[in-house]
Design an enzyme around this catalytic site. Structure first.
Site, PDB file in Angstrom:
ATOM      1  N   MET A 126       0.806  -1.217   0.000  1.00  0.00           N
ATOM      2  CA  MET A 126       0.000   0.000   0.000  1.00  0.00           C
ATOM      3  C   MET A 126       0.845   1.275   0.000  1.00  0.00           C
ATOM      4  O   MET A 126       0.583   2.208   0.768  1.00  0.00           O
ATOM      5  CB  MET A 126      -0.965  -0.020   1.199  1.00  0.00           C
TER       6      MET A 126
ATOM      7  N   LEU B  44       5.321   3.828  -5.241  1.00  0.00           N
ATOM      8  CA  LEU B  44       6.772   3.778  -5.414  1.00  0.00           C
ATOM      9  C   LEU B  44       7.244   5.001  -6.210  1.00  0.00           C
ATOM     10  O   LEU B  44       6.574   5.448  -7.132  1.00  0.00           O
ATOM     11  CB  LEU B  44       7.141   2.490  -6.138  1.00  0.00           C
TER      12      LEU B  44
ATOM     13  N   ASN C 253       1.643  -5.137 -10.442  1.00  0.00           N
ATOM     14  CA  ASN C 253       0.758  -4.782  -9.330  1.00  0.00           C
ATOM     15  C   ASN C 253      -0.621  -5.376  -9.579  1.00  0.00           C
ATOM     16  O   ASN C 253      -1.006  -5.626 -10.716  1.00  0.00           O
ATOM     17  CB  ASN C 253       0.640  -3.253  -9.221  1.00  0.00           C
TER      18      ASN C 253
ATOM     19  N   HIS D 174      -4.696  -4.591  -8.707  1.00  0.00           N
ATOM     20  CA  HIS D 174      -5.600  -3.543  -8.210  1.00  0.00           C
ATOM     21  C   HIS D 174      -7.028  -4.086  -8.242  1.00  0.00           C
ATOM     22  O   HIS D 174      -7.443  -4.671  -9.252  1.00  0.00           O
ATOM     23  CB  HIS D 174      -5.489  -2.278  -9.062  1.00  0.00           C
TER      24      HIS D 174
ATOM     25  N   ASP E 162      -1.429   3.433 -10.504  1.00  0.00           N
ATOM     26  CA  ASP E 162      -2.343   2.472 -11.136  1.00  0.00           C
ATOM     27  C   ASP E 162      -2.496   2.737 -12.633  1.00  0.00           C
ATOM     28  O   ASP E 162      -3.578   2.563 -13.191  1.00  0.00           O
ATOM     29  CB  ASP E 162      -3.730   2.516 -10.454  1.00  0.00           C
TER      30      ASP E 162
HETATM   31  C1  GRF Z   1      -6.064  -6.898  -2.543  1.00  0.00           C
HETATM   32  O1  GRF Z   1      -7.430  -6.649  -2.686  1.00  0.00           O
HETATM   33  C2  GRF Z   1      -5.293  -6.187  -3.608  1.00  0.00           C
HETATM   34  O2  GRF Z   1      -5.977  -6.109  -4.814  1.00  0.00           O
HETATM   35  C3  GRF Z   1      -5.131  -4.828  -3.009  1.00  0.00           C
HETATM   36  O3  GRF Z   1      -4.907  -5.038  -1.648  1.00  0.00           O
HETATM   37  C4  GRF Z   1      -5.516  -6.263  -1.265  1.00  0.00           C
HETATM   38  C5  GRF Z   1      -4.448  -7.101  -0.639  1.00  0.00           C
HETATM   39  O4  GRF Z   1      -4.958  -8.265  -0.073  1.00  0.00           O
HETATM   40  N1  GRF Z   1      -4.064  -4.095  -3.671  1.00  0.00           N
HETATM   41  P1  GRF Z   1      -3.991  -9.396   0.460  1.00  0.00           P
HETATM   42  O5  GRF Z   1      -2.989  -8.744   1.413  1.00  0.00           O
HETATM   43  O6  GRF Z   1      -3.311 -10.014  -0.712  1.00  0.00           O
HETATM   44  O7  GRF Z   1      -4.875 -10.368   1.180  1.00  0.00           O
END
Ligand code: GRF
Length: 211
Positions: free
Chosen positions: A100, A103, A117, A119, A155
């Site tokens: 989260m 970068l 990545n 999303h 994104d």
């Molecule tokens: C996922 O929904 C991903 O798409 C988003 O953050 C969430 C991460 O979930 N970027 P996890 O840590 O893989 O369970």
């Protein structure tokens, strides 16, 4: 990826970056274990010491390390430490799995074309940190998930794969997130598999999938 003497492509080396629970990491580990993804996961890196992803890596016997963002006064030194760790293992693909943090151009250039990545929406709609909330507020009838290469924007990199997921009338953020997550767990391993098998060709914004 170059070829070794026996003519086989060398195996890719993955570095996975996570911030939280790591269910996508788990699905990627399973796909490596089953042989679907012809690669090894060299290291799991988090920016938070309490990220459950660290436990998952530990259980799987994968090297893991936290670079606690709170302990760094600036983003650059934080990212330099992460990059050094990835280079230490010779990582050939950086996999952002629920990492989260945005970068910086420095990091993106360091691993240019080698960062993926996930999303949880159909990009370019609903980028940012609150995709499900924004999807529900807007009233769209479908959402989904996107795997893309990372560029210097948010994104915004070339899209590799997407899956569409219906939005139900009575959805809240949790029910929608759960339905999308099921698809994330299939889509991310597939995209990494394609990359590791040399089947992705990037032409500008377009990612072609080769036969
Ligand atoms: C996922 O929904 C991903 O798409 C988003 O953050 C969430 C991460 O979930 N970027 P996890 O840590 O893989 O369970």
């Amino acid at each position: 990826m170059s070829e070794n003497e026996s003519g086989n492509a060398k195996k890719h080396i993955l570095g996975v970056l996570c911030s939280g629970r790591g269910t996508n990491l788990q699905s990627i580990m399973a796909a490596v274990e089953s042989g679907q993804i012809p690669a090894t996961i060299a290291v799991v890196i988090t920016d938070k010491p309490d990220a459950k992803a660290l436990e998952r890596a530990e259980k799987a016997g994968i090297p893991h390390i936290c670079f606690d963002r709170k302990k760094y006064s600036d983003k650059e030194s934080f990212e330099r430490d992460i990059a050094a760790e990835l280079h230490k293992y010779g990582v050939t693909l950086v996999v952002l799995a629920g990492f989260m943090r945005i970068l910086s151009p420095y990091f993106v250039r360091e691993f240019a074309g080698r960062i993926m990545n996930i999303h949880p929406s159909l990009l370019p709609s609903f980028g940012g940190a609150h995709a499900h909330r924004d999807v529900l507020a807007y009233g769209v009838k479908v959402s989904g998930c996107t795997i893309h290469f990372v560029d210097e924007g948010m994104d915004s990199g070339p899209i590799i794969l997407q899956t569409v997921v219906p939005v139900e009338q009575d959805d809240d953020e949790d029910t929608l997130a759960a339905r999308v997550l099921v698809e994330e767990h299939k889509l991310y391993p597939r995209a990494i598999e394609l990359y590791c098998k040399g089947k992705l060709k990037v032409e500008g914004r377009h990612v072609k999938i080769l036969d």
